[in-house]
Every structure is written in structure tokens, then in C-alpha cells.
Design a protein around this motif. Structure first.
Motif, PDB file in Angstrom:
ATOM      1  N   UNK A   1      42.754  45.238  28.505  1.00 31.88           N
ATOM      2  CA  UNK A   1      41.596  45.973  29.020  1.00 31.88           C
ATOM      3  C   UNK A   1      40.419  45.943  28.058  1.00 31.88           C
ATOM      4  N   UNK A   2      40.674  45.639  26.803  1.00 30.10           N
ATOM      5  CA  UNK A   2      39.580  45.514  25.836  1.00 30.10           C
ATOM      6  C   UNK A   2      38.842  44.188  26.002  1.00 30.10           C
ATOM      7  N   UNK A   3      39.485  43.238  26.715  1.00 31.23           N
ATOM      8  CA  UNK A   3      38.894  41.910  26.899  1.00 31.23           C
ATOM      9  C   UNK A   3      38.370  41.670  28.307  1.00 31.23           C
ATOM     10  N   UNK A   4      38.888  42.415  29.278  1.00 32.39           N
ATOM     11  CA  UNK A   4      38.549  42.118  30.664  1.00 32.39           C
ATOM     12  C   UNK A   4      38.578  43.381  31.507  1.00 32.39           C
ATOM     13  N   UNK A   5      37.848  43.340  32.628  1.00 29.87           N
ATOM     14  CA  UNK A   5      37.892  44.448  33.584  1.00 29.87           C
ATOM     15  C   UNK A   5      38.393  43.957  34.935  1.00 29.87           C
ATOM     16  N   UNK A   6      39.253  42.923  34.914  1.00 30.64           N
ATOM     17  CA  UNK A   6      39.850  42.421  36.153  1.00 30.64           C
ATOM     18  C   UNK A   6      40.533  43.569  36.892  1.00 30.64           C
ATOM     19  N   UNK A   7      40.258  43.727  38.191  1.00 28.18           N
ATOM     20  CA  UNK A   7      40.863  44.837  38.946  1.00 28.18           C
ATOM     21  C   UNK A   7      42.385  44.869  38.873  1.00 28.18           C
ATOM     22  N   UNK A   8      43.036  43.690  38.915  1.00 29.59           N
ATOM     23  CA  UNK A   8      44.501  43.689  38.884  1.00 29.59           C
ATOM     24  C   UNK A   8      45.017  44.251  37.571  1.00 29.59           C
ATOM     25  N   UNK A   9      44.295  44.022  36.470  1.00 30.41           N
ATOM     26  CA  UNK A   9      44.685  44.564  35.161  1.00 30.41           C
ATOM     27  C   UNK A   9      44.431  46.063  35.119  1.00 30.41           C
ATOM     28  N   UNK A  10      43.247  46.470  35.564  1.00 28.10           N
ATOM     29  CA  UNK A  10      42.890  47.893  35.547  1.00 28.10           C
ATOM     30  C   UNK A  10      43.827  48.702  36.441  1.00 28.10           C
ATOM     31  N   UNK A  11      44.072  48.220  37.663  1.00 31.39           N
ATOM     32  CA  UNK A  11      44.920  48.945  38.604  1.00 31.39           C
ATOM     33  C   UNK A  11      46.358  49.060  38.107  1.00 31.39           C
ATOM     34  N   UNK A  12      46.882  47.954  37.548  1.00 32.25           N
ATOM     35  CA  UNK A  12      48.247  47.970  37.036  1.00 32.25           C
ATOM     36  C   UNK A  12      48.358  48.906  35.842  1.00 32.25           C
TER      37      UNK A  12
ATOM     38  N   UNK B   1      42.566  27.901  43.934  1.00 32.10           N
ATOM     39  CA  UNK B   1      43.267  27.358  42.782  1.00 32.10           C
ATOM     40  C   UNK B   1      44.757  27.654  42.810  1.00 32.10           C
ATOM     41  N   UNK B   2      45.517  26.816  42.147  1.00 26.21           N
ATOM     42  CA  UNK B   2      46.975  26.943  42.103  1.00 26.21           C
ATOM     43  C   UNK B   2      47.427  28.313  41.627  1.00 26.21           C
ATOM     44  N   UNK B   3      46.655  28.950  40.720  1.00 20.74           N
ATOM     45  CA  UNK B   3      47.080  30.218  40.145  1.00 20.74           C
ATOM     46  C   UNK B   3      46.620  31.436  40.934  1.00 20.74           C
ATOM     47  N   UNK B   4      46.033  31.203  42.111  1.00 21.01           N
ATOM     48  CA  UNK B   4      45.705  32.327  42.985  1.00 21.01           C
ATOM     49  C   UNK B   4      47.006  32.854  43.576  1.00 21.01           C
ATOM     50  N   UNK B   5      47.231  34.175  43.493  1.00 17.42           N
ATOM     51  CA  UNK B   5      48.456  34.770  44.032  1.00 17.42           C
ATOM     52  C   UNK B   5      48.111  35.753  45.139  1.00 17.42           C
ATOM     53  N   UNK B   6      49.126  36.431  45.634  1.00 19.03           N
ATOM     54  CA  UNK B   6      48.935  37.386  46.720  1.00 19.03           C
ATOM     55  C   UNK B   6      48.054  38.574  46.322  1.00 19.03           C
ATOM     56  N   UNK B   7      47.726  38.710  45.050  1.00 22.62           N
ATOM     57  CA  UNK B   7      46.860  39.802  44.615  1.00 22.62           C
ATOM     58  C   UNK B   7      45.385  39.436  44.723  1.00 22.62           C
ATOM     59  N   UNK B   8      45.079  38.323  45.410  1.00 25.72           N
ATOM     60  CA  UNK B   8      43.694  37.830  45.457  1.00 25.72           C
ATOM     61  C   UNK B   8      42.699  38.895  45.904  1.00 25.72           C
TER      62      UNK B   8
END
Length: 206
Positions: free
Chosen positions: A50-61, A160-167
């Protein structure tokens, strides 16, 4: 130029974060369950992430896991919920060591034949082929054009290949949602996987 560099560097950080999270999730799911020690380790990693990114999947988890561990206990119900969350992050029931590929995503079925000459492409997510610029160079060499956003004139949205169901929780989720909206209205936009795009264009993905 500084802004462009900052945005490019941020994209790289986000991509590496997602890759690492997928890897951690797969490792924790190797035995089909998540114990308290593994949950503690994941929470520590999320705090640093969280100090490096504010990606929703990281914040929510992070927020959900913090609530689970606020009593310093991971009970069986919480463990089962965490297993379910991590499986969605990895692309559900993929085998250990397998990439979190674009499965169970809103891709066109059956997959369309892809024509490059004179067609427009937009790339979203993280690609096995390389950074987005490499993907764009590949289609430009085949007579196609690079779109800047999802519009009615877009021909192909490539996931992209690394897109998952959390898109839906990711920064790029709005592009996919907009493409789905247009497609449902009869606009001829095709949503395809990186693998299909590469196969149709004889593009080598290492």
C-alpha cells in the motif's frame, strides 16, 4: 516528460505488485487452505504494498484482512472466505505454477478471427508478450492502429494474460466495462485474450 516517466514507472510498480500478489495467493492456496501465519504474512506484505500502490484489489484485500485479524484470530469461516478471495485473484481453480490467465472473463465466444490491416486495437492489463508498447509495435507492423480509449470505432480490446476475475476492481476495469456496454448495444467490438490475439497474428509470446 517527468509526468510521462512517473506514469510509466507507476504502471510498472502496479504490474509487479499484481504479479507478486498472484504468486503469493497461489502459494498460500497450495494446500487448499489458509492458516493464521499465512494470513499474517499476507497482511504484512499488503501493508508494504500500500505504500507503493493504490490498486483497488490491494486496498480492498488489506481492509478485509485487517478486519479478519483485528482479534488476532483467523477462525474457520474467515479462513474459508480468504481462500475464496484468493482464488478469485488467481483466476479461481488454476493449478499451482499456472499463470492467472484470462479465463471466465467477458471475452467473445466463440473467439473471432482477428484481422489486423486497417483495424484498431486497445490493450489493457498486464501482458506476457511484454510491456504495452511492445504489443502496440507488433500490431503497427501488421498494418493496424493503436486506439487511445474504448470508443464505438474500436475493433478489438485485448486482455493481458495476467488479467484475472478481479478485473472489475482494477484501474483498467472501466475499459472492459465500457467495451461490454458497447458490445451489448450491438457495436462490433471484440474482447479477446492475449493468447488468441497472439495466435491470430503469429506473434510469439515467451
Amino acid at each position: 516528460m517527468n509526468e510521462l516517466f512517473r506514469r510509466f514507472n507507476r504502471k510498472g510498480i502496479d504490474d509487479r505488485t499484481i504479479d507478486t500478489l498472484i504468486g503469493l495467493s497461489k502459494g498460500m492456496l497450495a494446500d487448499g487452505k489458509v492458516c493464521k501465519e499465512e494470513a499474517d504474512f499476507l497482511l504484512t506484505w499488503l501493508i508494504q504494498a500500500r505504500q507503493r500502490t493504490d490498486l483497488p484489489v490491494v486496498v480492498n484485500l488489506y481492509e478485509r484482512l485487517t478486519m479478519m485479524l483485528q482479534d488476532d484470530i483467523l477462525d474457520s469461516e474467515e479462513s474459508a472466505e480468504l481462500v475464496s478471495i484468493l482464488r478469485r485473484i488467481t483466476g479461481d481453480d488454476s493449478e499451482v505454477g499456472e499463470l492467472g490467465k484470462s479465463t471466465k472473463l467477458p471475452i467473445d465466444t466463440p473467439e473471432p478471427n482477428i484481422t489486423f490491416e486497417g483495424r484498431s486495437f486497445l490493450f489493457t492489463g498486464t501482458f506476457a508478450f511484454g510491456v504495452r508498447r511492445h504489443c502496440q509495435e507488433a500490431i503497427l507492423a501488421r498494418g493496424a492502429t493503436v486506439a487511445k480509449s474504448v470508443t464505438k470505432s474500436l475493433n478489438y480490446l485485448v486482455l493481458g494474460t495476467y488479467v484475472t476475475d478481479t478485473w472489475a476492481h482494477e484501474n483498467f476495469g472501466r475499459k472492459i466495462e465500457k467495451a461490454i456496454e458497447y458490445r451489448n448495444r450491438g457495436v462490433p467490438i471484440a474482447i479477446v485474450t492475449e493468447e488468441h490475439w497472439a495466435n491470430c497474428g503469429s506473434i510469439r509470446v515467451d
